[in-house]
Enzyme design. Structure first.
Site, mmCIF file in Angstrom:
data_model
loop_
_atom_site.group_PDB
_atom_site.id
_atom_site.type_symbol
_atom_site.label_atom_id
_atom_site.label_comp_id
_atom_site.label_asym_id
_atom_site.label_seq_id
_atom_site.Cartn_x
_atom_site.Cartn_y
_atom_site.Cartn_z
ATOM 1 N N GLU A 347 0.833 -1.200 0.000
ATOM 2 C CA GLU A 347 0.000 0.000 0.000
ATOM 3 C C GLU A 347 0.869 1.252 0.000
ATOM 4 O O GLU A 347 0.495 2.276 -0.569
ATOM 5 C CB GLU A 347 -0.931 -0.003 1.211
ATOM 6 C CG GLU A 347 -2.070 1.010 1.111
ATOM 7 C CD GLU A 347 -3.121 0.815 2.191
ATOM 8 O OE1 GLU A 347 -4.216 0.302 1.874
ATOM 9 O OE2 GLU A 347 -2.850 1.171 3.356
ATOM 10 N N HIS A 378 7.021 -27.267 3.904
ATOM 11 C CA HIS A 378 6.193 -28.390 3.472
ATOM 12 C C HIS A 378 5.041 -27.935 2.581
ATOM 13 O O HIS A 378 4.085 -28.695 2.366
ATOM 14 C CB HIS A 378 5.672 -29.145 4.693
ATOM 15 C CG HIS A 378 6.760 -29.719 5.539
ATOM 16 N ND1 HIS A 378 7.312 -30.963 5.313
ATOM 17 C CD2 HIS A 378 7.448 -29.194 6.591
ATOM 18 C CE1 HIS A 378 8.263 -31.199 6.198
ATOM 19 N NE2 HIS A 378 8.365 -30.131 6.990
ATOM 20 N N LYS A 493 -13.371 2.117 -3.279
ATOM 21 C CA LYS A 493 -14.510 2.536 -2.454
ATOM 22 C C LYS A 493 -15.542 3.290 -3.283
ATOM 23 O O LYS A 493 -16.754 3.079 -3.150
ATOM 24 C CB LYS A 493 -14.026 3.426 -1.313
ATOM 25 C CG LYS A 493 -13.266 2.707 -0.212
ATOM 26 C CD LYS A 493 -12.843 3.697 0.860
ATOM 27 C CE LYS A 493 -12.083 3.021 1.987
ATOM 28 N NZ LYS A 493 -11.648 4.006 3.015
#
Length: 526
Positions: A347, A378, A493
């Protein structure tokens, strides 16, 4: 003094030439004891080894020259003193300082003036208010729920998790961020609301996800016959719609100059950490963070841990061309830390213009990701060792465990096995292993660095947090970008609000692309 752009620096041109023939880590004897000692740095309570990076004396010298050409020391000093660093020249922008370091400067002898001093003084006042509040009410509650998103959740959640094994507590802590109602409902199913404190965190006081989740919890508490004012507190900017002591049990403040992703050492992290572990633990975290902030002010990159690490990451990103970077903590406590760093780095530095408004002309933030070791060995380490993309790794390790409980098995303890695995991975990535069976051949020359401290505790966690915050900021200063805004968040937004208007009955022609997608997924909007 006007500085050359990153792409025009003399050091950049030198590094571009050096990148044509970087150090071969697979050559016999490269990882000598002399190199390992030389390519290391002490920073606070941490030892940083970069011997397994693909750089040599000439490359390191050019990186240090780049830091000088780009004025990294001067930029960091200016930021910590409160000069405006959040801006884009010639265009509307936030035009603010970035003073997250001031939220912890008050715990040391840091001497600043102007707005930096003002924020430090205010932070001390808020900390004392928090201490008094906890003394008064902490014993009344068994649970705290923090409602917030982005920096209001990722950093505090990572810090809380990091100290869970070190700091015994009888308090229960939950974080709510997603607007998905299942997120909140799952928590409400598990808590005793009568004994729960809810802290609502929103810098602006208008964050939609936070407002919706606050309303969701408030409705549930009301149905239980519980008073909102007796259970809900707020952390927000002074003067925001949430800055209302008539509504909340208490309101704590942060300020516009504190970016969300850098806000964990403000009340954004202070309230939940203080409630969970006690105020003194939060204070120790601040002390560690402030100590690393002082190291970040060292003018010489060879004595400045976050600056040196930033330069090495820039070498990997801009000159060797690696698009991603893994952060692998060999500590279960740091399981949420990579997610916090992902936000903090991407960001901040996921930008495509420099601060004069021109396109950058080079790569900026790598993709940051990671999981704790040895679990990662793993799952995705196969790709790190033999995949077609080279992925630089930063390992984080500790000499001893948090709880001190261990077992010796087959001659060594669990802690020794954990540390041995981390060291082995760094060597394996660097040196590789030749084999006539191509399926068992490892090319090596896969760079990594290793960051080690004695133990993960509140002070070292503060150092670690500050180290990464300052590293990320140094990268932004070197590239000449604005690391302190997030216009990409704002665009999303705005478009989400337009989609919501369709769901509320607006004409589909107002946003035909969204209308078509809603139709495809059988979402009714008329």
């Amino acid at each position: 003094m006007e500085r050359k752009r990153f792409i025009d620096c003399d050091s950049t041109k030198i590094l571009q030439e050096l990148a044509l023939n970087p150090l071969d880590l697979t050559a016999p004897g490269v990882l000598s004891a002399e190199r390992i000692k030389k390519f290391s740095l002490l920073g606070g309570g941490f030892t940083f080894s970069f011997a397994t990076e693909r750089l040599d004396d000439a490359i390191l010298a050019a990186l240090i020259s780049l830091a000088e050409e780009r004025g990294l020391h001067e930029s960091m000093l200016a930021m910590q003193q409160g000069q405006v660093v959040n801006y884009i020249e010639g265009f509307p922008s936030e035009m603010r300082p970035a003073l997250h370091t001031a939220t912890r400067a008050w715990v040391t002898d840091s001497s600043f003036t102007g707005e930096a001093e003002d924020i430090a003084v205010r932070s001390r006042v808020e900390a004392q208010r928090l201490k008094d509040f906890l003394t008064k009410v902490r014993s009344q509650f068994t649970t705290i729920v923090q409602i917030g998103i982005g920096g209001s959740e990722l950093g505090p959640k990572a810090l809380y998790r990091a100290l869970r094994a070190y700091c015994p507590t009888d308090k229960h802590v939950h974080f709510i961020s997603n607007i998905d109602p299942d997120n909140g409902a799952e928590v409400l199913d598990t808590i005793d609301c009568a004994k729960a404190l809810v802290v609502v965190v929103s810098k602006s006081g208008t964050t939609i996800e936070t407002a919706v989740n606050e309303a969701f919890f408030a409705d549930y508490f009301a149905k239980k016959g519980l008073s909102f004012k007796d259970h809900f507190i707020a952390v927000t900017c002074e003067g925001s719609p949430m800055d209302d002591t008539g509504k909340y049990l208490e309101v704590f403040h942060l300020w516009e100059s504190i970016g969300g992703r850098f806000s964990s050492t403000s009340m954004v992290g202070g309230v939940v950490l203080g409630f969970a572990y006690g105020f003194e633990v939060f204070l120790q975290l601040l002390q560690g963070a402030s100590a690393m902030d002082q190291i970040a002010l060292q003018p010489n990159a060879r004595e400045n841990l976050p600056m040196l690490s930033a330069l090495i990451s820039i070498w990997n990103r801009n000159f060797l061309g690696y698009p991603t970077e893994a952060v692998i903590p060999y500590s279960s406590g740091l399981e949420f830390f990579p997610a916090h760093l992902q936000q903090c780095c991407m960001e901040s530095n996921g930008k495509s213009i420099v601060q004069d408004g021109r396109r950058v002309g080079f790569s900026t933030s790598p993709v940051i990701w990671g999981e704790p070791g040895t679990n990662g060995q793993h799952s995705f380490f196969q790709c790190l060792h033999q995949g077609t993309d080279i992925i630089p790794v930063e390992f984080i390790g500790f000499e001893k465990s948090q709880k001190g409980e261990d077992i010796s098995f087959q001659g060594t303890t669990s802690s020794q096995k954990l540390f041995a695995n981390m060291i082995a991975q760094a060597i394996a990535l660097a040196c590789g292993s030749e084999n006539t069976n191509p399926n068992k051949n490892f090319d090596g020359n896969r760079p990594s660095s290793v960051l080690v401290s004695s133990q993960l505790n509140p002070y070292s966690l503060g150092e670690l947090l500050s180290y990464y915050e300052n590293k990320i900021v140094f990268q932004g200063f070197c590239w000449g970008i604005n690391s302190f805004d997030q216009e990409g968040v704002s665009l999303g937004k705005a478009l989400a609000n337009r989609v919501l208007e369709l769901l509320e009955g607006a004409d589909a022609s107002n946003f035909p692309e969204a209308a078509s997608l809603l139709t495809l997924f059988n979402i009714k909007f008329r």
